[in-house]
Design an enzyme around this catalytic site. Structure first.
Site, PDB file in Angstrom:
ATOM      1  N   HIS A 196       0.817  -1.225   0.000  1.00 21.83           N
ATOM      2  CA  HIS A 196       0.000   0.000   0.000  1.00 21.83           C
ATOM      3  C   HIS A 196       0.847   1.271   0.000  1.00 21.83           C
ATOM      4  CE1 HIS A 196      -3.576  -2.363   0.437  1.00 21.83           C
ATOM      5  NE2 HIS A 196      -3.274  -2.809   1.639  1.00 21.83           N
ATOM      6  N   TYR A 361      -3.473 -12.117   8.635  1.00 22.86           N
ATOM      7  CA  TYR A 361      -3.602 -11.659  10.018  1.00 22.86           C
ATOM      8  C   TYR A 361      -4.164 -12.698  10.967  1.00 22.86           C
ATOM      9  CZ  TYR A 361      -2.563  -7.571   7.370  1.00 22.86           C
ATOM     10  OH  TYR A 361      -1.927  -6.709   6.517  1.00 22.86           O
TER      11      TYR A 361
END
Ligand SMILES: [Zn+2]
Length: 385
Positions: A196, A361
């Site tokens: 990102h 995650y």
């Protein structure tokens, strides 16, 4: 971002093939740096609330543990020159990140008002600026400076953040170096993630773009165009942005549709196909929330076929394993077997391949998902001969 964290057993990920996957021995070298441990984001500020966050040091440790058990060799990352960072990021961003925590603490902001991480509060929104603003100043106030470089409030900077982010790039560059030296594939076990991070801004838990740095090195020292295939659950907006006008790097991303309400919200749509000098070198394949193995693997097959058709000479896989069904950060529903198949599809390209860790995650699943992907990749490479 999701509202709940899913913990515990993952029955659907331990179905057919999963147990066999976990027995597979791997030969892919893993590049590593202990410096990642210094980056404790300290949570995220999301809709104004400080939440615990999920980009934790434990992520990389779990992956390393799983891959070590699979027989992988650990290779220490080597320090690379700053010039290789400047190949993908503006000097101003690099200077800011390198000093952000030091400056915040020197200004006493950790004591008054008592904010123990660098948090932006004001952003130079296009609607605030003249139509042709020219170079933006770097604000004199330390409190205002963060918003000049951060595009969200979730990506906090603390004492070890810069060293960890810098080391993560070294991990990715070292993996690329192994491949340039003749390894068929190498895996960069890095965090914080990077896809990102744009040329001039950071966000989405990313500070420096590890994947892009590896791709730029392969572009400059390898043969033919480099293909970056991003299979993280979220659009690789930073990588897209870095190479948008670069015809020598193909960037493809399969991800949950930002138009359905998912990060990064403003980018990742099908119509983004490359800048004027590189039309057709960017491909986005957004998927509906809830998408599982079938359409996800079809999209990856499409991106792989595209890279082959463009005669890519090397491959960088931005490996997010957050498309897995129990991951707390995305609504995609890919299985462990799906990740293995994705690895196989990408391996069958038969290209020198650098795999760079992005998201993922679910601490219980993350190691197995990476292991399954690398197992598939090795099978695919073997099949490719
Ligand atoms: Zn992600």
């Amino acid at each position: 971002m999701p509202d709940e964290v899913v913990n515990g057993e993952l029955p659907s990920l331990s179905g057919i093939g999963a147990k066999a996957d976990l027995q597979v021995e791997l030969t892919t070298p893993i590049v590593w740096s202990d410096l990642h441990r210094g980056h404790e984001p300290g949570g995220e500020i999301w809709v104004g609330i400080r939440t615990p966050g999920t980009e934790l040091p434990e992520r990389a440790e779990r992956i390393r543990g799983e891959l070590t058990a699979a027989g992988c060799r650990i290779v220490a990352a080597e320090r690379h020159p700053d010039e290789l960072l400047r190949a993908v990021h503006d000097e101003e961003l690099l200077e800011y990140l390198a000093s952000a925590w030091h400056d915040w603490r020197e200004a006493g902001l950790d004591r008054d008002p008592g904010q123990d991480r660098v948090v932006p509060y004001l952003f130079p929104h296009p609607g605030m600026l003249p139509s042709d603003p020219g170079p933006l100043p770097i604000p004199a106030a330390i409190t205002a400076r963060a918003g000049r470089f951060a595009y969200d409030t979730m990506t906090l900077i603390g004492p070890g953040t810069w060293e960890a982010a810098r080391a993560a790039v070294d991990v990715a560059l070292s993996a690329a170096g192994l491949v340039l030296d003749g390894e068929r594939s190498a895996y960069a076990c890095c965090r914080p993630p990077g896809h990102h991070a744009t040329p001039s801004a950071f966000g989405g838990s990313c500070y420096l773009n590890n994947t892009a740095a590896a791709a730029a090195l392969l572009r400059d020292r390898g043969d033919g165009p480099v293909a970056v295939i991003d299979i993280d659950a979220h659009h690789g907006n930073g990588t897209q942005s870095i190479f948008y006008d670069d015809p020598a790097v193909l960037t493809g991303s399969v991800h949950v549709d930002p138009g359905a309400g998912w990060f990064p919200h403003f980018l990742g749509f099908e119509g983004e196909t490359g800048g004027d000098r590189a039309i057709g070198t960017n491909r986005n394949l957004p998927l509906e929330p809830g998408t599982g193995d079938g359409p996800w693997l079809e999209a990856i097959t499409g991106l792989a076929g595209w890279a082959a058709g463009q005669r890519a000479g090397a491959l960088v896989v931005a490996l997010g394993v957050d498309a897995a069904e129990a991951d707390p950060e995305s609504p995609l529903r890919v299985t462990l077997a799906g990740y293995r198949e994705a690895g196989r599809i990408l391996g069958e390209l038969g290209l020198p391949t650098v795999i760079v860790q992005e998201g993922g995650y679910d601490l219980e699943a993350i190691g197995g998902l990476v292991r399954a992907t690398l197992a598939g990749l090795e099978e695919g490479l073997a099949d490719a001969g």
